[in-house]
Design a protein around this motif. Structure first.
Motif: not given
Length: 291
Positions: A270-291
């Motif tokens: 397909s030809p280049c078209g309209k940009e789709e929105p990036i899911p808001s979840s992509v901006e979240k930070w993930f925290y965990y303590e490495s073992k």
């Protein structure tokens, strides 16, 4: 030697593809047609930038698609984004691959004890500039990290763009440790933990998590180039890999792709078209303590 890119499909969607052209306007494969070396005598390599620094979309050379465009990895039908594992935001380098290299999945590496991951060798470019997706840059190699990813060898080359203001001061992995304290430690931490938010275990590394130096890294790259040579000359099985190319293989090779065939491949998207929105979840930070 210069290359340009052509976007097809809608950005941030399953249809999005980034195709490559050479200076003559011929469509080329970034896997096979772009030369490994920018300057062989000086050990300056080309790198195809797949993921600009600070971004999250897991873009990669599509080794199993015709002309091997860059596209976003898909998992369970959904576009894949790397999580922001605190304190990191997206990829912490310009991330890409060296063309005309291949980590042979049938070859067990003597140092890691694992076979290759069936992809071109990966590069973390640590310069000051945020590169563009699809940009082809010239780098000098500084070192390499041997990651073990789900039982496969997955080398991570550390390099810097030769045009970067700091390139003259960085000539080996020890220079990175001296001039960018904490960067290599953060790099190991990033690769160790980036799959944990997806429910995967932490990745492991050979050589007690230590980086190997420039000379070692160059030998690794050269070995993956030899594996690619065997692949493109049909001495190694391609499996599901698409090896068609417009510039490397002789006209009587089954891997030779004519200019017309290449145009048809791109024209079938397909030809280049309209940009789709990036899911808001992509901006979240993930925290965990490495073992």
């Amino acid at each position: 030697m210069s290359f340009t890119v052509e976007e097809r499909g809608n950005p941030n969607s399953l249809s999005y593809r980034l195709f490559f052209k050479n200076a003559e306007g011929t469509y080329v494969s970034p896997f096979h047609d772009i030369p490994i070396y920018a300057d062989e005598k000086q050990n300056i390599f080309h790198v195809v930038v797949e993921v600009p620094r600070w971004t999250n979309a897991k873009m990669e050379i599509a080794t199993k698609d015709p002309l091997n465009p860059v596209k976003q990895d898909v998992k369970k039908g959904k576009l894949r984004y790397v999580a922001n594992v605190f304190p990191h935001k997206g990829y912490i380098w310009n991330y890409g691959a060296i063309p005309q290299t291949w980590e042979d999945p049938t070859h067990k590496d003597g140092d890691t004890g694992c076979c290759g991951d069936n992809d071109p060798i990966d590069v973390c470019e640590i310069g000051s500039k945020v590169c563009s997706r699809g940009e082809v840059i010239k780098v000098k190699v500084l070192g390499v990290l041997a990651m073990i990813d789900e039982g496969e060898t997955d080398w991570k080359v550390i390099a810097i763009n030769v045009e970067d203001p700091e390139a003259g001061d960085l000539n080996n992995i020890s220079d990175v440790q001296r001039l960018k304290p904490g960067y290599l430690k953060s790099t190991v931490d990033w690769f160790r933990r980036y799959k944990v938010p997806d429910g995967k275990p932490e990745n492991r590394f050979a050589f007690d998590d230590e980086f190997k130096d420039k000379d070692f890294a160059i030998e690794v790259i050269k070995s993956t180039h030899n594996f690619w040579k065997a692949l493109i000359s049909q001495k190694s099985s391609a499996g599901e890999l698409i090896c068609k190319n417009t510039c490397v293989s002789a006209s009587d090779s089954p891997y030779c792709c004519s200019v017309e065939e290449a145009k048809a491949v791109v024209g079938g998207t397909s030809p280049c078209g309209k940009e789709e929105p990036i899911p808001s979840s992509v901006e979240k930070w993930f925290y965990y303590e490495s073992k």
